[in-house]
Design a protein around this motif. Structure first.
Motif, PDB file in Angstrom:
ATOM      1  N   ARG A  50      33.568  22.067  97.378  1.00 39.61           N
ATOM      2  CA  ARG A  50      33.014  22.975  97.490  1.00 39.61           C
ATOM      3  C   ARG A  50      33.868  24.187  98.036  1.00 39.61           C
ATOM      4  N   VAL A  51      33.387  25.474  97.877  1.00 41.82           N
ATOM      5  CA  VAL A  51      34.226  26.521  98.215  1.00 41.82           C
ATOM      6  C   VAL A  51      33.679  27.244  99.377  1.00 41.82           C
ATOM      7  N   SER A  52      34.276  27.813 100.625  1.00 45.09           N
ATOM      8  CA  SER A  52      33.779  28.215 101.620  1.00 45.09           C
ATOM      9  C   SER A  52      35.033  29.315 102.154  1.00 45.09           C
ATOM     10  N   TYR A  53      34.549  30.475 102.589  1.00 38.16           N
ATOM     11  CA  TYR A  53      35.063  31.267 103.169  1.00 38.16           C
ATOM     12  C   TYR A  53      34.474  31.770 104.484  1.00 38.16           C
ATOM     13  N   ARG A  54      35.505  32.030 105.456  1.00 43.19           N
ATOM     14  CA  ARG A  54      34.737  32.530 106.765  1.00 43.19           C
ATOM     15  C   ARG A  54      34.760  34.308 106.650  1.00 43.19           C
ATOM     16  N   PRO A  55      33.534  34.444 106.789  1.00 43.71           N
ATOM     17  CA  PRO A  55      33.368  36.117 106.702  1.00 43.71           C
ATOM     18  C   PRO A  55      34.476  36.929 107.531  1.00 43.71           C
ATOM     19  N   GLY A  56      34.841  37.875 107.166  1.00 46.98           N
ATOM     20  CA  GLY A  56      35.776  38.988 107.872  1.00 46.98           C
ATOM     21  C   GLY A  56      37.248  38.298 107.817  1.00 46.98           C
ATOM     22  N   THR A  57      37.652  37.128 107.104  1.00 47.18           N
ATOM     23  CA  THR A  57      38.811  36.698 107.439  1.00 47.18           C
ATOM     24  C   THR A  57      39.680  36.911 105.865  1.00 47.18           C
ATOM     25  N   GLU A  70      30.437  31.488 104.458  1.00 46.97           N
ATOM     26  CA  GLU A  70      29.652  30.861 105.239  1.00 46.97           C
ATOM     27  C   GLU A  70      28.434  31.342 105.627  1.00 46.97           C
ATOM     28  N   GLY A  71      27.215  30.728 105.697  1.00 50.27           N
ATOM     29  CA  GLY A  71      26.052  31.156 105.845  1.00 50.27           C
ATOM     30  C   GLY A  71      25.063  31.568 104.560  1.00 50.27           C
ATOM     31  N   ASN A  72      26.103  32.027 103.450  1.00 50.81           N
ATOM     32  CA  ASN A  72      25.269  32.431 102.223  1.00 50.81           C
ATOM     33  C   ASN A  72      24.658  31.002 101.410  1.00 50.81           C
ATOM     34  N   PRO A  73      23.329  30.874 101.260  1.00 48.87           N
ATOM     35  CA  PRO A  73      22.703  29.925 100.699  1.00 48.87           C
ATOM     36  C   PRO A  73      23.168  29.568  99.374  1.00 48.87           C
ATOM     37  N   MET A  74      23.873  30.529  98.867  1.00 47.35           N
ATOM     38  CA  MET A  74      24.436  30.313  97.283  1.00 47.35           C
ATOM     39  C   MET A  74      25.686  29.400  97.366  1.00 47.35           C
ATOM     40  N   GLY A  75      26.064  29.030  98.496  1.00 40.81           N
ATOM     41  CA  GLY A  75      27.380  28.135  98.458  1.00 40.81           C
ATOM     42  C   GLY A  75      26.684  26.668  98.870  1.00 40.81           C
TER      43      GLY A  75
END
Length: 205
Positions: free
Chosen positions: A70-77, A95-100
């Motif tokens: 899975r791909v995951s990014y922390r918002p604002g980083t 993170e938090g986006n249901p698309m992921g």
């Protein structure tokens, strides 16, 4: 494409690696972003996802390992660095986006390894190679999305880390069939064995 494949073979490309003795299934980035209308990453990949599910089901039935990415990014980083700058649509994986999210029908089961990544290859900056080595896995049946992106990068790196990549053509998909076919052709010539679903199922058996 067949003429180009023949030309590759005449010039010393496209040898067959074949499977080793200990295969696993690697499911690359199959998530809601590619199947949800309105998503910037929406692609016609329903058939590929169905084939990937068949592959995963067989692996589980035969007691073969299944690994998900899975791909995951922390918002604002700065996660993802220049990759995120090059492809702004990757914001779908914050993170938090249901698309992921994984698909309900094709999600990791209890005990299955999940590799979280920030770049195209599932090997880049992750523990995947070490995990596979520790489990004695020598062959990866690669499925997922997209053929020209994360599947290609992952299969190429699998070879470079000493694993036998079998890219399952029916279980991979892309935004356009031309991208899918062109990348499968080139992968088969240089970096992987491209196989159909039936052949991959036979390897798992």
């Amino acid at each position: 494409m067949s003429d180009l494949a023949d030309d590759y073979r005449r010039h010393g490309f496209a040898a067959t690696l074949g499977p080793g003795r200990s295969p696993a299934v690697l499911v690359v980035d199959v998530c809601a972003a590619y199947l949800t209308d309105g998503s910037p990453l929406r692609a016609p990949v329903e058939d590929a996802v169905a084939a990937a599910l068949t592959l995963v089901t067989r692996a589980r039935e035969r007691g073969r390992p299944v690994v998900f990415t899975r791909v995951s990014y922390r918002p604002g980083t700065a996660d993802g660095g220049l990759f995120r700058r090059k492809v702004p649509a990757l914001a779908a994986f914050e993170e938090g986006n249901p698309m992921g999210a994984f698909l309900p029908a094709l999600a990791p089961a209890a005990g299955e390894v999940v590799i979280t990544k920030q770049y195209a290859s599932a090997f880049h900056g992750t523990s995947l190679a070490a995990t596979l080595t520790a489990e004695g896995i020598d062959t990866l049946c690669v499925a997922g999305l997209t053929t020209s992106g994360c599947v290609r990068a992952t299969a190429t790196d699998a070879l470079q880390h000493g694993f036998r990549p079998l890219v399952v053509a029916d279980a991979c998909g892309d935004r356009d069939p031309r991208l899918h076919e062109a990348n499968l052709l080139d992968l088969d010539a240089k970096y992987a064995d491209v196989v159909d679903l039936a052949a991959a199922l036979a390897v798992l058996d």
